[in-house]
Motif scaffolding. Structure first.
Motif, short mmCIF file in Angstrom:
data_model
loop_
_atom_site.label_atom_id
_atom_site.label_comp_id
_atom_site.label_asym_id
_atom_site.label_seq_id
_atom_site.Cartn_x
_atom_site.Cartn_y
_atom_site.Cartn_z
N LYS A 253 0.84 -1.20 0.00
CA LYS A 253 0.00 0.00 0.00
C LYS A 253 0.87 1.25 0.00
N ALA A 254 1.97 1.21 0.77
CA ALA A 254 2.83 2.38 0.91
C ALA A 254 3.49 2.79 -0.40
N ILE A 255 3.75 1.84 -1.28
CA ILE A 255 4.38 2.19 -2.57
C ILE A 255 3.34 2.40 -3.67
N GLY A 256 2.07 2.43 -3.27
CA GLY A 256 1.02 2.74 -4.23
C GLY A 256 0.54 1.57 -5.04
N HIS A 257 0.84 0.34 -4.58
CA HIS A 257 0.43 -0.86 -5.32
C HIS A 257 -0.18 -1.88 -4.35
N PRO A 258 -1.35 -1.57 -3.79
CA PRO A 258 -1.97 -2.49 -2.81
C PRO A 258 -2.35 -3.82 -3.43
N VAL A 259 -2.47 -4.83 -2.57
CA VAL A 259 -2.87 -6.16 -3.02
C VAL A 259 -4.29 -6.13 -3.55
N VAL A 260 -4.50 -6.76 -4.68
CA VAL A 260 -5.85 -6.84 -5.26
C VAL A 260 -6.78 -7.57 -4.29
N GLY A 261 -7.93 -6.97 -4.02
CA GLY A 261 -8.93 -7.59 -3.16
C GLY A 261 -8.71 -7.39 -1.68
N ASP A 262 -7.70 -6.62 -1.30
CA ASP A 262 -7.43 -6.39 0.12
C ASP A 262 -8.48 -5.44 0.68
N PRO A 263 -9.34 -5.91 1.60
CA PRO A 263 -10.43 -5.06 2.09
C PRO A 263 -9.98 -3.99 3.08
N THR A 264 -8.77 -4.15 3.64
CA THR A 264 -8.29 -3.23 4.68
C THR A 264 -7.30 -2.22 4.14
N TYR A 265 -6.34 -2.66 3.37
CA TYR A 265 -5.27 -1.78 2.91
C TYR A 265 -5.36 -1.49 1.41
N GLY A 266 -6.30 -2.10 0.74
CA GLY A 266 -6.45 -1.87 -0.69
C GLY A 266 -7.56 -0.87 -0.98
N THR A 267 -7.85 -0.70 -2.25
CA THR A 267 -8.94 0.20 -2.64
C THR A 267 -10.29 -0.47 -2.51
N ASN A 268 -10.25 -1.82 -2.31
CA ASN A 268 -11.48 -2.60 -2.18
C ASN A 268 -12.37 -2.49 -3.42
N ARG A 269 -11.70 -2.25 -4.56
CA ARG A 269 -12.44 -2.20 -5.82
C ARG A 269 -11.89 -3.27 -6.75
#
Length: 317
Positions: A253-269
């Protein structure tokens, strides 16, 4: 001393008085809370579940000061631990001998019981299959050497005896257990490989989440290598040098590339035709020394079908 609980509940917060000044934190808690075993107290401290003056304290030997406020988060009484019931559930065992086993955990399974979640965990399943794991001293994590998040699948080591558990935990602390993960992340990473070196601690705004911070944090290092680039996503292989809670997810998340599908640290989209009910993070490879024989153990677990099917539709990625 303040008591913020009713007679029907266990006290979880104290203010240090004159006669308690200088007492070690772990000894103080052991004296105050009979419902917690000594090992449970030490685990709570190591997990960052003890607050002193509303800041995380991970030092069992901290000498208490006058008017310090001590508070326990995620309190689990030993009576609840003893009542953790064995539950027969399927386990995918990848390797097993007399000392330990390595299993391929499915996404959605919690590793060990916690407040509000005492059933359907990996520990419940392990106690059903290996009743000898239950020791005389109450323990929420019998045999557990390291953890995976609930929605992270993949390889996990479980010790069958205390000697093996202690030896493997020492390997973990010495960074001698190599753990590699596969993750599909949002966006296209430009670098072929790199390292993320940023300390991680509790998020002061949400104690259940972690964040990059210099306050009450621990060093955290994640190495990554690009495996494949798509139009809107990147498949990366990650190796942990440290093992902090939610480390990969927070660092990506910190480098602007969150894990796909991560409900907490991702975009959740989930976009571009991706249909996924979990985060795309899988503990892919393990490499460590057998604590008894010294032999090198190397294991690999392929991506589970629900993740592989996403990659198989790369035209949408």
């Amino acid at each position: 001393m303040n008591n913020d609980t009713s007679p029907s509940t266990v006290q979880t917060q104290w203010t240090i008085s004159d006669e308690q000044v200088g007492t070690r934190l772990d000894r103080f808690l052991a004296a105050q809370v009979s419902e917690l075993s000594r090992s449970a107290i030490q685990q709570l401290i190591a997990d960052g579940s003890i607050l002193i003056n509303e800041k995380v304290s991970t030092k069992a030997g901290y000498a208490l000061r006058l008017n310090d406020s001590v508070r326990i988060l995620n309190f689990v009484p030993s009576s609840a631990v003893k009542n953790v019931v064995p539950q027969a559930m399927p386990l995918n065992i990848v390797y097993e001998d007399v000392d330990f086993l390595v299993l391929n955990k499915v996404a959605g399974m919690v590793v060990h019981p916690a407040p509000g979640h005492y059933d359907d965990t990996l520990v419940n399943a392990l106690l059903a299959r290996y009743p000898e794991l239950r020791t005389k001293e109450a323990d929420l994590r019998p045999g557990i050497v390291h953890r995976l998040d609930r929605d992270t699948s993949g390889l996990l080591i479980v010790a069958k005896n205390l000697r093996t558990q202690a030896a493997l935990i020492e390997q973990m602390k010495a960074h001698q257990i190599e753990k590699r993960y596969l993750a599909l992340v949002e966006g296209v990473i430009a670098l072929e490989r790199g390292s993320i070196d940023a300390p991680i601690g509790r998020d002061p705004r949400n104690r259940q989440q972690m964040t990059i911070t210099s306050v009450d944090s621990k060093d955290a290092i994640t190495h990554f290598k690009v495996e494949e680039r798509f139009q809107h996503h990147t498949l990366v292989l990650l190796q942990l040098e440290t093992g902090r809670t939610h480390q990969i997810r927070v660092h990506l998340k910190a480098i602007g590339h969150p894990v796909v599908g991560d409900p907490t640290y991702g975009t959740n989209r989930l976009r571009y035709g991706i249909n996924l009910k979990r985060q795309f993070l899988h503990a892919y490879q393990l490499r460590f020394l057998h604590p008894t024989t010294g032999a090198t153990i190397e294991l690999e677990a392929p991506l589970p079908p629900e993740l592989q099917s996403v990659l198989d539709q790369s035209e949408h990625l």
